[in-house]
Structure formats: C-alpha cells, structure tokens
Design an enzyme around this catalytic site. Structure first.
Site, PDB file in Angstrom:
ATOM      1  N   TYR A 126      -3.125  -0.166  10.045  1.00 34.45           N
ATOM      2  CA  TYR A 126      -2.975  -0.527   8.631  1.00 34.45           C
ATOM      3  C   TYR A 126      -1.588  -0.138   8.131  1.00 34.45           C
ATOM      4  CZ  TYR A 126      -4.351  -0.680   3.656  1.00 34.45           C
ATOM      5  OH  TYR A 126      -4.446  -0.954   2.310  1.00 34.45           O
ATOM      6  N   SER A 137       0.847  -1.187   0.000  1.00 34.65           N
ATOM      7  CA  SER A 137       0.000   0.000   0.000  1.00 34.65           C
ATOM      8  C   SER A 137       0.882   1.237   0.000  1.00 34.65           C
ATOM      9  CB  SER A 137      -0.857  -0.003   1.269  1.00 34.65           C
ATOM     10  OG  SER A 137      -1.361   1.302   1.559  1.00 34.65           O
TER      11      SER A 137
HETATM   12  P1  NAP Z   1     -11.849  -5.305  -0.300  1.00 38.66           P
HETATM   13  O1  NAP Z   1     -12.666  -4.905  -1.468  1.00 38.66           O
HETATM   14  O2  NAP Z   1     -12.273  -4.944   1.083  1.00 38.66           O
HETATM   15  O3  NAP Z   1     -11.586  -6.893  -0.375  1.00 38.66           O
HETATM   16  C1  NAP Z   1     -10.842  -7.475   0.641  1.00 38.66           C
HETATM   17  C2  NAP Z   1     -10.846  -8.967   0.411  1.00 38.66           C
HETATM   18  O4  NAP Z   1     -10.122  -9.575   1.472  1.00 38.66           O
HETATM   19  C3  NAP Z   1     -12.246  -9.563   0.406  1.00 38.66           C
HETATM   20  O5  NAP Z   1     -12.349 -10.531  -0.627  1.00 38.66           O
HETATM   21  C4  NAP Z   1     -12.318 -10.275   1.750  1.00 38.66           C
HETATM   22  O6  NAP Z   1     -13.088 -11.448   1.663  1.00 38.66           O
HETATM   23  C5  NAP Z   1     -10.878 -10.678   1.966  1.00 38.66           C
HETATM   24  N1  NAP Z   1     -10.578 -10.922   3.381  1.00 38.66           N
HETATM   25  C6  NAP Z   1     -10.567 -10.031   4.389  1.00 38.66           C
HETATM   26  N2  NAP Z   1     -10.218 -10.640   5.526  1.00 38.66           N
HETATM   27  C7  NAP Z   1     -10.023 -11.959   5.243  1.00 38.66           C
HETATM   28  C8  NAP Z   1      -9.662 -13.109   5.993  1.00 38.66           C
HETATM   29  N3  NAP Z   1      -9.440 -13.041   7.319  1.00 38.66           N
HETATM   30  N4  NAP Z   1      -9.559 -14.295   5.361  1.00 38.66           N
HETATM   31  C9  NAP Z   1      -9.800 -14.381   4.030  1.00 38.66           C
HETATM   32  N5  NAP Z   1     -10.143 -13.330   3.244  1.00 38.66           N
HETATM   33  C10 NAP Z   1     -10.257 -12.138   3.862  1.00 38.66           C
HETATM   34  O7  NAP Z   1     -10.381  -4.710  -0.453  1.00 38.66           O
HETATM   35  P2  NAP Z   1      -9.568  -4.251  -1.748  1.00 38.66           P
HETATM   36  O8  NAP Z   1      -9.673  -2.766  -1.903  1.00 38.66           O
HETATM   37  O9  NAP Z   1      -9.885  -5.157  -2.881  1.00 38.66           O
HETATM   38  O10 NAP Z   1      -8.089  -4.538  -1.210  1.00 38.66           O
HETATM   39  C11 NAP Z   1      -7.439  -5.755  -1.464  1.00 38.66           C
HETATM   40  C12 NAP Z   1      -6.018  -5.593  -0.943  1.00 38.66           C
HETATM   41  O11 NAP Z   1      -5.445  -4.416  -1.526  1.00 38.66           O
HETATM   42  C13 NAP Z   1      -5.948  -5.387   0.570  1.00 38.66           C
HETATM   43  O12 NAP Z   1      -4.783  -6.016   1.077  1.00 38.66           O
HETATM   44  C14 NAP Z   1      -5.808  -3.862   0.701  1.00 38.66           C
HETATM   45  O13 NAP Z   1      -5.153  -3.506   1.902  1.00 38.66           O
HETATM   46  C15 NAP Z   1      -4.959  -3.568  -0.484  1.00 38.66           C
HETATM   47  N6  NAP Z   1      -5.005  -2.186  -0.963  1.00 38.66           N
HETATM   48  C16 NAP Z   1      -6.187  -1.621  -1.320  1.00 38.66           C
HETATM   49  C17 NAP Z   1      -6.154  -0.302  -1.823  1.00 38.66           C
HETATM   50  C18 NAP Z   1      -7.409   0.417  -2.240  1.00 38.66           C
HETATM   51  O14 NAP Z   1      -7.327   1.649  -2.435  1.00 38.66           O
HETATM   52  N7  NAP Z   1      -8.538  -0.237  -2.408  1.00 38.66           N
HETATM   53  C19 NAP Z   1      -4.950   0.376  -1.960  1.00 38.66           C
HETATM   54  C20 NAP Z   1      -3.769  -0.252  -1.536  1.00 38.66           C
HETATM   55  C21 NAP Z   1      -3.814  -1.547  -1.051  1.00 38.66           C
HETATM   56  P3  NAP Z   1     -14.371 -11.732   2.608  1.00 38.66           P
HETATM   57  O15 NAP Z   1     -14.573 -10.542   3.512  1.00 38.66           O
HETATM   58  O16 NAP Z   1     -15.463 -11.948   1.658  1.00 38.66           O
HETATM   59  O17 NAP Z   1     -14.005 -12.963   3.368  1.00 38.66           O
HETATM   60  C1  GCO Z   2      -7.077   5.094   3.474  1.00 40.34           C
HETATM   61  C2  GCO Z   2      -7.159   4.168   2.297  1.00 40.34           C
HETATM   62  C3  GCO Z   2      -5.771   3.718   1.879  1.00 40.34           C
HETATM   63  C4  GCO Z   2      -5.882   2.808   0.680  1.00 40.34           C
HETATM   64  C5  GCO Z   2      -4.554   2.312   0.247  1.00 40.34           C
HETATM   65  C6  GCO Z   2      -3.658   3.392  -0.251  1.00 40.34           C
HETATM   66  O1  GCO Z   2      -7.956   5.022   4.353  1.00 40.34           O
HETATM   67  O2  GCO Z   2      -6.126   5.890   3.489  1.00 40.34           O
HETATM   68  O3  GCO Z   2      -7.985   3.047   2.589  1.00 40.34           O
HETATM   69  O4  GCO Z   2      -5.141   3.071   2.940  1.00 40.34           O
HETATM   70  O5  GCO Z   2      -6.653   1.726   0.945  1.00 40.34           O
HETATM   71  O6  GCO Z   2      -3.964   1.474   1.154  1.00 40.34           O
HETATM   72  O7  GCO Z   2      -2.542   2.764  -0.852  1.00 40.34           O
END
Ligand code: NAP
Ligand code: GCO
Length: 267
Positions: A161, A148
């Site tokens: 986080y 992230s």
């Molecule tokens: P999301 O839409 O909230 O999806 C998260 C996924 O993780 C869901 O499929 C959830 O499945 C699964 N999950 C959560 N806890 C779990 C557990 N204990 N066991 C198994 N599965 C679990 O999140 P996203 O935005 O797609 O993010 C995916 C990854 O990218 C995360 O690591 C997040 O930190 C990272 N990320 C996101 C962003 C952003 O801006 N969106 C930016 C940087 C990094 P269920 O709840 O259905 O089990």
């Molecule tokens: C926040 C956001 C970010 C993104 C991502 C950025 O609350 O600042 O959720 O943490 O998810 O991780 O890279």
C-alpha cells in the site's frame, strides 16, 4: 470583487469518482454534486451499486453508476465511453478506488503485492490515460488522486500500500508536469486516518470493551485527537475540482488533522 461562488462552482461539469459506492468516494461525489457537478461513479458489484444509487437518491443526487473494475482496461474504456455518451466529456476525475492488504512484508505473496499495486497505482494511471485526451480537447481538466499518509510514511504490514501510494504521489506530479500546459491540474488528497470500512479493523473495540490499541495510537498521534470522517474530505475535494485551484498543480493536500506534523503525545 472575487466571485467566490463562481470560482468554487462545478455547475455544468461532469465528474467521475471511482469506487464511490460508499466510504470516501461517496462523500467526495456528494460534495462535487452539491457544488453542481453531474456525478458518475463505478464499483465492481451490483449489490453495492443498487445500494449506492439509493443512498445518492436519498441525498437528492441523480448519480450515474457503472459496474467497472478499474484494473481492467476494457472495463475502463467501456466506462469512459458510456459516460461520454450519457453525460458528456469528463471534466473531473477522482481516482479514489483502492484497497489495502495488511500483511508482514516477508509473509506477503507477490500476487497480493501486485493486486494492491494494480488497484492503487496502475488503475489511476489507466484512468488518467483514458480521460486526458478528452480534457485536452475541452481545454481543461481536473484529476484528483486519493493518496495517503503512506505516500509519505511507512508502517508495519502495509508495504504494498505504501509503495502504491508513494508511487501515486509521483504519478500526480508527473501528470502535472506532462499535461499542465493543456490547463489540466492533477493534485492529490492525502487523507489521514478516516473512519470508513477500510479502517474498521483498526478501530475494532477489544473484548473487554476498551479501544483497539491502534485506535488509541492514532488518537495520541493526531493533534485533532480524533479519527477523520469522510465528510472532512468534502471541502478539499471541491476546492481541487474547481476553478479556485486552477494554479495549484502537482500537490498532495494532506487532510489528516495534523498527524503528519506532530511527533505524538507522550504516553
Ligand atoms: P473503502 O471503504 O474500502 O472503499 C473502497 C472503494 O474502492 C469501494 O467502493 C470499492 O468498491 C472500490 N474498489 C476497490 N477495488 C476496486 C476495483 N478493482 N475496481 C473498482 N472499484 C474498486 O475505502 P475508503 O476508506 O473509502 O478509501 C477510499 C480511498 O481512500 C482508497 O484509495 C484508500 O486507499 C484511500 N485512503 C483511505 C484512508 C482511510 O483512512 N480510510 C486514508 C487515506 C487514503 P467495490 O469493492 O464495491 O467494488
Ligand atoms: C493503515 C491504514 C492507513 C489508512 C490511510 C492513512 O493500515 O495504516 O489503513 O493506511 O488507510 O492510508 O492515510
């Protein structure tokens, strides 16, 4: 001549993407499938599982879904055993499953802090620990940790986080250091602000129909002047999962529209 198709092909590879019922994980799994990989994924609930299997099928992907909570080592061992029985040894692991809790640090319960660390940092450790022996036996492996921007920067309310994702960056470097000699490459992808359910609260339109202040802030801070889409992560994931990146190890590839490089537009 450089055989680019072969270098980026995942034909015959088995890929496990954790938490890939929707969001970023789903998009990454779709991309790996498009490059030829057999796809396994997990999530915690049957409802999301059923919906995901349908969504993958609509894209012509026969995804193998497993109910498993990545914080439970017994679930992880069952998951790996099932995949190895049904699909073969895992060649590519994407540690994508993750949560965030947005709470001012001094108001955050230690149990909330621990839950984020468990899912976002301890689980990728346990997942990698479970797949590396098979990768060593096979003579190759790819581990991609979804980090992230908070692997580099802090901000209000995301202490757990940021601590987890900062740790995940260093775990990525350590797996590289400890297992690179077995032809295992461990890299991270650091998405910027991506429009998924996880960031939906930050993009919620205001009562008067105006954009959420955080939404406006991110647009001003991002040279691309837009939120990322999960699709923006597909190409980088295929690159880091393929032979094209066999000498890339211990890196975090930021896919953030340039936000980490930019001081931000003057308001
Ligand atoms: P999301 O839409 O909230 O999806 C998260 C996924 O993780 C869901 O499929 C959830 O499945 C699964 N999950 C959560 N806890 C779990 C557990 N204990 N066991 C198994 N599965 C679990 O999140 P996203 O935005 O797609 O993010 C995916 C990854 O990218 C995360 O690591 C997040 O930190 C990272 N990320 C996101 C962003 C952003 O801006 N969106 C930016 C940087 C990094 P269920 O709840 O259905 O089990
Ligand atoms: C926040 C956001 C970010 C993104 C991502 C950025 O609350 O600042 O959720 O943490 O998810 O991780 O890279």
């Amino acid at each position: 001549m450089y055989d680019v198709n072969k270098q980026f092909s995942l034909e015959g590879k088995v890929a496990l993407v954790t938490g890939a019922a929707y969001g970023i994980g789903f998009a990454i799994a779709e991309a790996l499938a498009a490059a030829g990989a057999k796809i396994a994924f997990n999530c915690r609930g049957q409802h999301h599982m059923d919906e995901a299997i349908k969504a993958y099928a609509e894209k012509g992907i026969e995804a193998h879904g497993y109910i498993a909570d990545v914080t439970k080592e017994e679930d992880i061992n069952m998951l790996i055993e099932s995949i190895e029985k049904e699909l073969g040894t895992i060649d590519i692991l994407v540690n994508n499953a993750g949560i965030i809790k947005r709470i001012p640090m001094i108001e955050m319960e230690a149990s909330d802090f621990r839950q984020v660390i468990d899912i976002d940092l301890v689980a990728p450790f346990m997942m990698a620990k479970a797949v590396i022996p098979g990768m060593i036996k096979k003579g190759h492996g790819k581990i991609i940790n979804i980090c992230s921007m908070m692997s580099e920067l802090g901000r209000e309310t995301v202490s757990a986080y940021a601590a987890a994702k900062g740790g995940l960056k260093m775990l990525t470097r350590n797996i590289c250091s400890e297992y690179g000699e077995y032809n295992i490459q461990c890299n991270g992808i650091g998405p910027g602000y991506i429009a998924t359910p996880q960031t939906a609260p930050l993009r919620e339109p205001q009562a008067d129909g105006s954009r959420h202040p955080f939404d406006q802030f991110i647009i001003a801070k991002t040279p691309a002047a837009r939120w990322g889409e999960a699709e923006d992560l597909m190409g980088p994931a295929v690159f880091l999962a393929s032979d094209a990146s066999n000498f890339v190890n211990g890196h975090v590839l930021y896919v953030d529209g340039g936000i980490l490089a930019y001081i931000g537009k003057q308001p």
